[in-house]
Scaffold this motif. Structure first.
Motif, PDB file in Angstrom:
ATOM      1  N   GLY A 108       0.805  -1.225   0.000  1.00 54.84           N
ATOM      2  CA  GLY A 108       0.000   0.000   0.000  1.00 54.84           C
ATOM      3  C   GLY A 108       0.834   1.269   0.000  1.00 54.84           C
ATOM      4  O   GLY A 108       0.322   2.377   0.134  1.00 54.84           O
ATOM      5  N   VAL A 109       2.143   1.099  -0.213  1.00 50.68           N
ATOM      6  CA  VAL A 109       3.072   2.234  -0.155  1.00 50.68           C
ATOM      7  C   VAL A 109       3.329   2.783  -1.560  1.00 50.68           C
ATOM      8  O   VAL A 109       3.444   2.028  -2.517  1.00 50.68           O
ATOM      9  CB  VAL A 109       4.404   1.752   0.475  1.00 50.68           C
ATOM     10  N   CYS A 110       3.421   4.109  -1.695  1.00 50.48           N
ATOM     11  CA  CYS A 110       3.875   4.687  -2.967  1.00 50.48           C
ATOM     12  C   CYS A 110       4.850   5.840  -2.704  1.00 50.48           C
ATOM     13  O   CYS A 110       5.005   6.298  -1.576  1.00 50.48           O
ATOM     14  CB  CYS A 110       2.692   5.137  -3.825  1.00 50.48           C
ATOM     15  N   PHE A 111       5.523   6.264  -3.789  1.00 47.07           N
ATOM     16  CA  PHE A 111       6.568   7.297  -3.674  1.00 47.07           C
ATOM     17  C   PHE A 111       6.206   8.513  -4.524  1.00 47.07           C
ATOM     18  O   PHE A 111       5.548   8.387  -5.547  1.00 47.07           O
ATOM     19  CB  PHE A 111       7.923   6.752  -4.144  1.00 47.07           C
ATOM     20  N   ASP A 112       6.656   9.679  -4.095  1.00 44.34           N
ATOM     21  CA  ASP A 112       6.434  10.931  -4.835  1.00 44.34           C
ATOM     22  C   ASP A 112       7.783  11.481  -5.282  1.00 44.34           C
ATOM     23  O   ASP A 112       8.709  11.604  -4.476  1.00 44.34           O
ATOM     24  CB  ASP A 112       5.722  11.937  -3.916  1.00 44.34           C
ATOM     25  N   ASN A 113       7.887  11.797  -6.585  1.00 45.82           N
ATOM     26  CA  ASN A 113       9.151  12.321  -7.141  1.00 45.82           C
ATOM     27  C   ASN A 113       9.377  13.789  -6.819  1.00 45.82           C
ATOM     28  O   ASN A 113      10.483  14.300  -6.975  1.00 45.82           O
ATOM     29  CB  ASN A 113       9.168  12.160  -8.669  1.00 45.82           C
ATOM     30  N   HIS A 114       8.312  14.483  -6.409  1.00 44.47           N
ATOM     31  CA  HIS A 114       8.396  15.949  -6.305  1.00 44.47           C
ATOM     32  C   HIS A 114       8.393  16.471  -4.873  1.00 44.47           C
ATOM     33  O   HIS A 114       8.593  17.660  -4.662  1.00 44.47           O
ATOM     34  CB  HIS A 114       7.241  16.600  -7.080  1.00 44.47           C
ATOM     35  N   SER A 124       4.950  17.745   2.561  1.00 47.67           N
ATOM     36  CA  SER A 124       5.728  16.501   2.487  1.00 47.67           C
ATOM     37  C   SER A 124       4.933  15.469   1.680  1.00 47.67           C
ATOM     38  O   SER A 124       3.723  15.629   1.457  1.00 47.67           O
ATOM     39  CB  SER A 124       6.026  15.986   3.885  1.00 47.67           C
ATOM     40  N   ALA A 125       5.612  14.426   1.264  1.00 49.68           N
ATOM     41  CA  ALA A 125       5.003  13.444   0.352  1.00 49.68           C
ATOM     42  C   ALA A 125       3.736  12.820   0.923  1.00 49.68           C
ATOM     43  O   ALA A 125       2.761  12.586   0.186  1.00 49.68           O
ATOM     44  CB  ALA A 125       6.030  12.355   0.022  1.00 49.68           C
ATOM     45  N   ASP A 126       3.714  12.561   2.248  1.00 51.02           N
ATOM     46  CA  ASP A 126       2.532  11.899   2.833  1.00 51.02           C
ATOM     47  C   ASP A 126       1.263  12.724   2.667  1.00 51.02           C
ATOM     48  O   ASP A 126       0.160  12.191   2.578  1.00 51.02           O
ATOM     49  CB  ASP A 126       2.760  11.585   4.322  1.00 51.02           C
ATOM     50  N   MET A 127       1.403  14.067   2.592  1.00 49.79           N
ATOM     51  CA  MET A 127       0.251  14.962   2.436  1.00 49.79           C
ATOM     52  C   MET A 127      -0.305  14.929   1.012  1.00 49.79           C
ATOM     53  O   MET A 127      -1.410  15.401   0.761  1.00 49.79           O
ATOM     54  CB  MET A 127       0.666  16.399   2.769  1.00 49.79           C
ATOM     55  N   LEU A 128       0.477  14.350   0.080  1.00 48.44           N
ATOM     56  CA  LEU A 128       0.106  14.386  -1.340  1.00 48.44           C
ATOM     57  C   LEU A 128      -0.458  13.057  -1.853  1.00 48.44           C
ATOM     58  O   LEU A 128      -0.614  12.864  -3.050  1.00 48.44           O
ATOM     59  CB  LEU A 128       1.330  14.800  -2.181  1.00 48.44           C
ATOM     60  N   LEU A 129      -0.755  12.140  -0.925  1.00 46.21           N
ATOM     61  CA  LEU A 129      -1.366  10.868  -1.317  1.00 46.21           C
ATOM     62  C   LEU A 129      -2.740  11.127  -1.932  1.00 46.21           C
ATOM     63  O   LEU A 129      -3.559  11.837  -1.355  1.00 46.21           O
ATOM     64  CB  LEU A 129      -1.499   9.957  -0.092  1.00 46.21           C
ATOM     65  N   LYS A 130      -2.983  10.559  -3.130  1.00 47.74           N
ATOM     66  CA  LYS A 130      -4.272  10.753  -3.816  1.00 47.74           C
ATOM     67  C   LYS A 130      -5.106   9.477  -3.709  1.00 47.74           C
ATOM     68  O   LYS A 130      -4.558   8.379  -3.607  1.00 47.74           O
ATOM     69  CB  LYS A 130      -4.053  11.061  -5.303  1.00 47.74           C
ATOM     70  N   ASP A 131      -6.432   9.626  -3.781  1.00 43.87           N
ATOM     71  CA  ASP A 131      -7.293   8.435  -3.683  1.00 43.87           C
ATOM     72  C   ASP A 131      -7.026   7.453  -4.834  1.00 43.87           C
ATOM     73  O   ASP A 131      -7.148   6.237  -4.662  1.00 43.87           O
ATOM     74  CB  ASP A 131      -8.778   8.798  -3.569  1.00 43.87           C
ATOM     75  N   SER A 132      -6.581   7.980  -5.981  1.00 40.36           N
ATOM     76  CA  SER A 132      -6.282   7.103  -7.133  1.00 40.36           C
ATOM     77  C   SER A 132      -5.060   6.215  -6.880  1.00 40.36           C
ATOM     78  O   SER A 132      -4.836   5.231  -7.579  1.00 40.36           O
ATOM     79  CB  SER A 132      -6.043   7.945  -8.390  1.00 40.36           C
ATOM     80  N   GLU A 133      -4.250   6.577  -5.870  1.00 40.27           N
ATOM     81  CA  GLU A 133      -3.039   5.804  -5.567  1.00 40.27           C
ATOM     82  C   GLU A 133      -3.270   4.738  -4.482  1.00 40.27           C
ATOM     83  O   GLU A 133      -2.355   3.997  -4.126  1.00 40.27           O
ATOM     84  CB  GLU A 133      -1.923   6.756  -5.099  1.00 40.27           C
ATOM     85  N   LEU A 134      -4.478   4.671  -3.961  1.00 39.66           N
ATOM     86  CA  LEU A 134      -4.768   3.728  -2.873  1.00 39.66           C
ATOM     87  C   LEU A 134      -4.854   2.294  -3.385  1.00 39.66           C
ATOM     88  O   LEU A 134      -5.424   2.036  -4.446  1.00 39.66           O
ATOM     89  CB  LEU A 134      -6.099   4.080  -2.199  1.00 39.66           C
ATOM     90  N   ASN A 135      -4.306   1.367  -2.617  1.00 37.33           N
ATOM     91  CA  ASN A 135      -4.457  -0.067  -2.900  1.00 37.33           C
ATOM     92  C   ASN A 135      -5.745  -0.527  -2.217  1.00 37.33           C
ATOM     93  O   ASN A 135      -5.728  -1.000  -1.074  1.00 37.33           O
ATOM     94  CB  ASN A 135      -3.235  -0.831  -2.370  1.00 37.33           C
TER      95      ASN A 135
END
Length: 324
Positions: A81-87, A112-123
């Motif tokens: 359920g983890v993803c990474f942000d390049n920006h 920070s990256a955790d604040m940018l999690l989108k619903d489309s990225e959810l497992n």
């Protein structure tokens, strides 16, 4: 056998802790880096105690982000359920224990990256197969993470997953105290299980005394199966539709309270995942809470949250030594 998987949603970050205790952040001459973030601490506490957990969240595609995901893997936490942000960078927090034992936080999250999690990225598949979905309130502070949190919560609820909420109030992250109170309360009525500290009861009830049952019960809602209040070294209180009571804590030599509440929560969720009937059986509930209190106590005897999380044999040892 149905799944006993506990999915923890939210933030994981690097805590920078002064190498000398009892000093302010400004006075500190050096810092040690430690993995932090309540939902991740809970996920690691669960696996340390033989439970099954997964973490859902977002990291910066940087050294710290990959380091944190490796720590999850080393602790046997599932990371699908983890993803990474390049920006955006992985979040940082500077945490110090002042002379009076209170913690002081300074956060680096803009954003920070955790604040940018989108619903489309959810497992969503991972979330729906959980027995318990556990979350805090920090993921509610800003978009798009708030929308992702709401989508994950809805998917879990629709799939019949038990919802566990530990608000973990961090006022420096919210625009104001009122915004924090409103944000935390905005999802209050969804949870089946809520854990709050005595300080959080005081904050959420605008100055109410957490020792008073009627003050605590003002936080009750009709969908709730259990409301837990932790009182630090004094133990915890429990409230259900049928019964309520207190379970005393354990006396230990405290060095650092970071992660004690997360150890308590992780331990209790392992008990719930094994036996959902715990909410209706006061004997079983008290037994689980004694174990959770012991986990929280042991966690305070060394520095850092995840390294201090105890294995089951250590917990049993403390319980036995107190029974004498």
């Amino acid at each position: 056998m149905s799944s006993q998987l506990i999915v923890c949603f939210g933030e994981m970050l690097i805590d920078f802790v002064p190498d000398v205790s009892g000093v302010s952040l400004a006075e500190s001459t050096g810092f040690l880096k430690a993995p932090g973030g309540a939902p991740a601490n809970v996920a690691c506490a669960i696996t340390k105690l033989g439970g099954s957990s997964a973490f859902v969240g977002k990291f910066g595609d940087d050294e710290f982000g990959h380091m944190l995901v490796n720590i999850l893997k080393q602790n046997n936490v599932k990371t699908e359920g983890v993803c990474f942000d390049n920006h955006a960078r992985t979040a940082l927090a500077f945490v110090t224990l002042k002379k009076n034992g209170e913690r002081e936080f300074m956060f680096y999250r803009n954003p920070s990256a955790d604040m940018l999690l989108k619903d489309s990225e959810l497992n969503m598949g991972l979330i729906k197969q959980a027995k318990i979905f556990h979350y805090g309130s920090i993921s509610l502070i800003s978009e798009p993470c708030r929308s992702a949190h709401m989508a994950a919560l809805k998917a879990a609820k629709d799939a019949g997953v038990l919802l566990s909420y530990d608000p973990n109030v961090r006022l420096p992250l919210w625009p104001s105290q009122d915004a924090a109170r409103d944000g935390i309360k905005s999802i209050w009525n969804h949870a089946d299980l809520i854990k709050v500290s005595d300080d959080e009861v005081n904050f959420l009830t605008k100055g109410g005394d957490a020792e008073k049952d009627d003050v605590v019960m003002s936080l009750w809602h009709d969908n709730l199966k259990l409301l837990l209040v932790t009182y630090g070294a004094k133990g915890c209180g429990y409230f259900t539709k049928k019964f309520k009571g207190r379970v005393p804590g354990f006396s230990v030599k405290t060095i650092d309270t970071t992660g004690a509440g997360d150890a308590f929560v992780g331990s209790f969720l392992v008990s719930v995942a094994k036996d959902a009937n715990i909410f209706n059986d006061e004997g079983k509930l008290k037994e689980a809470l004694i174990f959770s209190n012991a986990c929280g106590a042991i966690c305070t005897t060394q520095k850092g949250a995840i390294p201090a999380l105890p294995p089951p044999d250590k917990v049993q040892e403390l319980i036995k030594s107190n029974a004498k």
